[in-house]
Design a protein around this motif. Sequence first.
Motif, PDB file in Angstrom:
ATOM      1  N   GLY A 282       0.799  -1.210   0.000  1.00  0.00           N
ATOM      2  CA  GLY A 282       0.000   0.000   0.000  1.00  0.00           C
ATOM      3  C   GLY A 282       0.835   1.264   0.000  1.00  0.00           C
ATOM      4  N   VAL A 283       0.140   2.412   0.128  1.00  0.00           N
ATOM      5  CA  VAL A 283       0.798   3.711   0.042  1.00  0.00           C
ATOM      6  C   VAL A 283       0.311   4.655   1.134  1.00  0.00           C
ATOM      7  CG1 VAL A 283       1.276   3.614  -2.443  1.00  0.00           C
ATOM      8  CG2 VAL A 283      -0.932   4.480  -1.645  1.00  0.00           C
ATOM      9  N   ILE A 284       1.167   5.644   1.435  1.00  0.00           N
ATOM     10  CA  ILE A 284       0.866   6.688   2.408  1.00  0.00           C
ATOM     11  C   ILE A 284       1.024   8.025   1.706  1.00  0.00           C
ATOM     12  CG2 ILE A 284       1.530   7.760   4.594  1.00  0.00           C
ATOM     13  CD1 ILE A 284       2.570   4.159   3.823  1.00  0.00           C
ATOM     14  N   CYS A 285      -0.061   8.791   1.604  1.00  0.00           N
ATOM     15  CA  CYS A 285      -0.066  10.045   0.846  1.00  0.00           C
ATOM     16  C   CYS A 285      -0.042  11.226   1.814  1.00  0.00           C
ATOM     17  CB  CYS A 285      -1.304  10.121  -0.030  1.00  0.00           C
ATOM     18  SG  CYS A 285      -1.572   8.647  -1.049  1.00  0.00           S
ATOM     19  N   VAL A 286       0.887  12.141   1.613  1.00  0.00           N
ATOM     20  CA  VAL A 286       1.077  13.273   2.515  1.00  0.00           C
ATOM     21  C   VAL A 286       0.225  14.454   2.078  1.00  0.00           C
ATOM     22  CG1 VAL A 286       2.786  14.961   3.308  1.00  0.00           C
ATOM     23  CG2 VAL A 286       3.387  12.542   3.191  1.00  0.00           C
ATOM     24  N   GLN A 309      10.008  12.063   2.647  1.00  0.00           N
ATOM     25  CA  GLN A 309      11.298  11.389   2.784  1.00  0.00           C
ATOM     26  C   GLN A 309      11.313  10.466   4.006  1.00  0.00           C
ATOM     27  OE1 GLN A 309      13.750  11.135   0.811  1.00  0.00           O
ATOM     28  NE2 GLN A 309      15.380  10.285   2.099  1.00  0.00           N
ATOM     29  N   TYR A 310      10.672  10.893   5.075  1.00  0.00           N
ATOM     30  CA  TYR A 310      10.615  10.054   6.274  1.00  0.00           C
ATOM     31  C   TYR A 310       9.868   8.752   5.975  1.00  0.00           C
ATOM     32  CZ  TYR A 310      10.009   8.807  11.199  1.00  0.00           C
ATOM     33  OH  TYR A 310      10.037   8.146  12.410  1.00  0.00           O
ATOM     34  N   ILE A 311       8.760   8.863   5.256  1.00  0.00           N
ATOM     35  CA  ILE A 311       7.997   7.665   4.881  1.00  0.00           C
ATOM     36  C   ILE A 311       8.824   6.777   3.961  1.00  0.00           C
ATOM     37  CG2 ILE A 311       5.961   6.875   3.591  1.00  0.00           C
ATOM     38  CD1 ILE A 311       4.592   9.497   4.668  1.00  0.00           C
ATOM     39  N   ARG A 312       9.553   7.388   3.059  1.00  0.00           N
ATOM     40  CA  ARG A 312      10.442   6.617   2.176  1.00  0.00           C
ATOM     41  C   ARG A 312      11.461   5.825   2.997  1.00  0.00           C
ATOM     42  NH1 ARG A 312      14.015   7.621  -2.672  1.00  0.00           N
ATOM     43  NH2 ARG A 312      15.595   6.005  -2.390  1.00  0.00           N
ATOM     44  N   ALA A 319       6.058   3.389  -1.474  1.00  0.00           N
ATOM     45  CA  ALA A 319       4.957   3.585  -0.529  1.00  0.00           C
ATOM     46  C   ALA A 319       4.537   5.042  -0.418  1.00  0.00           C
ATOM     47  CB  ALA A 319       5.351   3.056   0.847  1.00  0.00           C
ATOM     48  N   THR A 320       5.050   5.927  -1.271  1.00  0.00           N
ATOM     49  CA  THR A 320       4.764   7.361  -1.169  1.00  0.00           C
ATOM     50  C   THR A 320       3.777   7.819  -2.231  1.00  0.00           C
ATOM     51  OG1 THR A 320       6.623   7.958  -2.606  1.00  0.00           O
ATOM     52  CG2 THR A 320       7.066   7.800  -0.239  1.00  0.00           C
ATOM     53  N   CYS A 321       3.026   8.881  -1.907  1.00  0.00           N
ATOM     54  CA  CYS A 321       2.076   9.460  -2.855  1.00  0.00           C
ATOM     55  C   CYS A 321       1.576  10.797  -2.327  1.00  0.00           C
ATOM     56  CB  CYS A 321       0.921   8.497  -3.123  1.00  0.00           C
ATOM     57  SG  CYS A 321       0.069   7.913  -1.650  1.00  0.00           S
ATOM     58  N   VAL A 322       0.582  11.363  -3.011  1.00  0.00           N
ATOM     59  CA  VAL A 322       0.162  12.746  -2.785  1.00  0.00           C
ATOM     60  C   VAL A 322      -1.328  12.826  -2.468  1.00  0.00           C
ATOM     61  CG1 VAL A 322       0.063  15.050  -3.811  1.00  0.00           C
ATOM     62  CG2 VAL A 322       1.881  13.465  -4.485  1.00  0.00           C
ATOM     63  N   GLY A 323      -1.695  13.455  -1.331  1.00  0.00           N
ATOM     64  CA  GLY A 323      -3.091  13.678  -0.980  1.00  0.00           C
ATOM     65  C   GLY A 323      -3.262  15.067  -0.395  1.00  0.00           C
ATOM     66  N   PRO A 324      -3.231  16.131  -1.223  1.00  0.00           N
ATOM     67  CA  PRO A 324      -3.158  17.517  -0.730  1.00  0.00           C
ATOM     68  C   PRO A 324      -4.210  17.916   0.300  1.00  0.00           C
ATOM     69  CG  PRO A 324      -2.718  17.462  -3.067  1.00  0.00           C
ATOM     70  CD  PRO A 324      -3.157  16.069  -2.681  1.00  0.00           C
ATOM     71  N   ASP A 377      14.475   9.513 -11.178  1.00  0.00           N
ATOM     72  CA  ASP A 377      13.336   9.856 -12.030  1.00  0.00           C
ATOM     73  C   ASP A 377      12.182   8.881 -11.810  1.00  0.00           C
ATOM     74  OD1 ASP A 377      12.315  11.414 -14.494  1.00  0.00           O
ATOM     75  OD2 ASP A 377      12.120   9.324 -15.115  1.00  0.00           O
ATOM     76  N   ASN A 378      12.469   7.597 -11.769  1.00  0.00           N
ATOM     77  CA  ASN A 378      11.414   6.595 -11.576  1.00  0.00           C
ATOM     78  C   ASN A 378      10.763   6.713 -10.208  1.00  0.00           C
ATOM     79  OD1 ASN A 378      11.575   5.469 -14.111  1.00  0.00           O
ATOM     80  ND2 ASN A 378      13.009   3.852 -13.503  1.00  0.00           N
ATOM     81  N   GLU A 379      11.551   7.027  -9.182  1.00  0.00           N
ATOM     82  CA  GLU A 379      10.991   7.188  -7.840  1.00  0.00           C
ATOM     83  C   GLU A 379      10.046   8.383  -7.788  1.00  0.00           C
ATOM     84  OE1 GLU A 379      14.761   5.252  -5.348  1.00  0.00           O
ATOM     85  OE2 GLU A 379      14.605   7.429  -5.633  1.00  0.00           O
ATOM     86  N   ILE A 380      10.411   9.473  -8.460  1.00  0.00           N
ATOM     87  CA  ILE A 380       9.551  10.653  -8.485  1.00  0.00           C
ATOM     88  C   ILE A 380       8.267  10.364  -9.250  1.00  0.00           C
ATOM     89  CG2 ILE A 380       9.344  12.994  -9.432  1.00  0.00           C
ATOM     90  CD1 ILE A 380      12.294  13.391  -8.599  1.00  0.00           C
ATOM     91  N   ARG A 381       8.364   9.636 -10.360  1.00  0.00           N
ATOM     92  CA  ARG A 381       7.162   9.274 -11.105  1.00  0.00           C
ATOM     93  C   ARG A 381       6.254   8.368 -10.257  1.00  0.00           C
ATOM     94  NH1 ARG A 381       7.193  10.572 -16.550  1.00  0.00           N
ATOM     95  NH2 ARG A 381       9.167  11.510 -17.219  1.00  0.00           N
ATOM     96  N   GLY A 382       6.849   7.543  -9.439  1.00  0.00           N
ATOM     97  CA  GLY A 382       6.055   6.740  -8.518  1.00  0.00           C
ATOM     98  C   GLY A 382       5.302   7.607  -7.536  1.00  0.00           C
ATOM     99  N   PHE A 383       5.989   8.575  -6.945  1.00  0.00           N
ATOM    100  CA  PHE A 383       5.383   9.513  -6.008  1.00  0.00           C
ATOM    101  C   PHE A 383       4.259  10.303  -6.669  1.00  0.00           C
ATOM    102  CE2 PHE A 383       5.577  14.045  -4.625  1.00  0.00           C
ATOM    103  CZ  PHE A 383       5.037  13.911  -3.354  1.00  0.00           C
ATOM    104  N   LEU A 384       4.477  10.763  -7.901  1.00  0.00           N
ATOM    105  CA  LEU A 384       3.482  11.569  -8.609  1.00  0.00           C
ATOM    106  C   LEU A 384       2.195  10.797  -8.872  1.00  0.00           C
ATOM    107  CD1 LEU A 384       5.716  13.396 -11.256  1.00  0.00           C
ATOM    108  CD2 LEU A 384       4.469  14.462  -9.377  1.00  0.00           C
TER     109      LEU A 384
END
Length: 397
Positions: A282-286, A309-312, A319-324, A377-384
């Motif tokens: 799963g993922v945790i969105c900050v 970064q802490y979650i990473r 496991a990282t993602c975005v939930g504004p 680059d791949n890690e950032i695309r994962g986060f996005l």
Amino acid sequence: MLSKLSKLALAFSLSTPFIVSADIEMKPRPTDEKEFPEYIQYLVEVAEPRTAEERAADKEMQQMYEGANVVDVLFVGAPGFPAGFTPEQYETAIQHSIDNKYTFLSATVTNGKPDDVPDVVEKRMKETNAYWKKQSDRYVQVKSFEDIERAKKAGKLAIIHNFQSMRPLGEDVKNVEKFYKLGLRQMNFTYNIDLPNIADGGDSNFDGTDEGVYELGFEVIKEMNRLGIVVDCSHSSNNTCIEMAMASSKPVIMSHSQVTTFQNIPRNVTDQAVKAVAATDGVICVTFIGGFLNPKGEARPSDIAKHVQYIRNLAGPQATCVGPDYVYNYAETLDWILRNPKDFPIESGYATPSHMGKPGEIWGVVRELRDRYRWTDNEIRGFLGENILRVYKANWK
């Protein structure tokens, strides 16, 4: 007074260039209704984390990741929700996301307020579905994973419904399928407070009563797994997150959460809860809300990236993602929050002086991850977006 504040909030959402103070004055949250308008005006004034000039530099990051899947896992709002969200405000919010290259939004249609009974939420979902369908040149309501790629190829915005509470189910598990048929594809347990028979909320993290998921909650998890609805534990207690992860047969998420290490409030989550969710793939969105990020209430890209970064480090970049979690009718919503302190406790950072980062702050965060923390680059695309898309694909039929 509120109508004037609404106009002020809308003006700020359109990127005013005023200079943000280095320190936010932590004015006490009032309880006297006569003091609400002045306090709300102050909160709106301090909400902007960066100047327009600072954000202009984000274009470089947008260009670098042109064509990437960019997903907002927690976009707040449907026409009419929350607090009288007007169609004009809704479209302003949507356009901001489109301008900032988002390709997919998970949109909250209820946060489980007491009067959001099943019939009320069903009606709101039907009205929102009709709104999206009427603008089929702009929206694709996602019912299956294939719809995401279809929307992107057509240059349209992919969008789904999420619930931030299971309260609209009543106590009838059959309602899960009813809402699924209307487009529900992601659902939280509870919005901060304990929900009888379902699960404990974040408020119980600090009072020693955290019992996690209850019997009906486990039944709902099973039904969500069967249908293909992503199980989400933001706003819930740490034990709820851990027991959810153990019970689910599919990857689970925290759609908009922060870690207690940097802001120790009931709304945030422990390392153990983060690891449990990540262990399901799963993922945790900050979120981009300062009051949840740190005691200073700051939500600049460096503040947000610090949590990412802490979650990473705890669970890996996958496991990282975005939930504004940004609210565009901020003034009206603040009035609603102040008038309902039980649902929005000050201890969890609600209606306190802080930055409120719009979804577009994602590109400043990307710069921090690339330059400060040396993400690939791949890690950032994962986060996005790729990380949460992996989870959606595993859940949806």
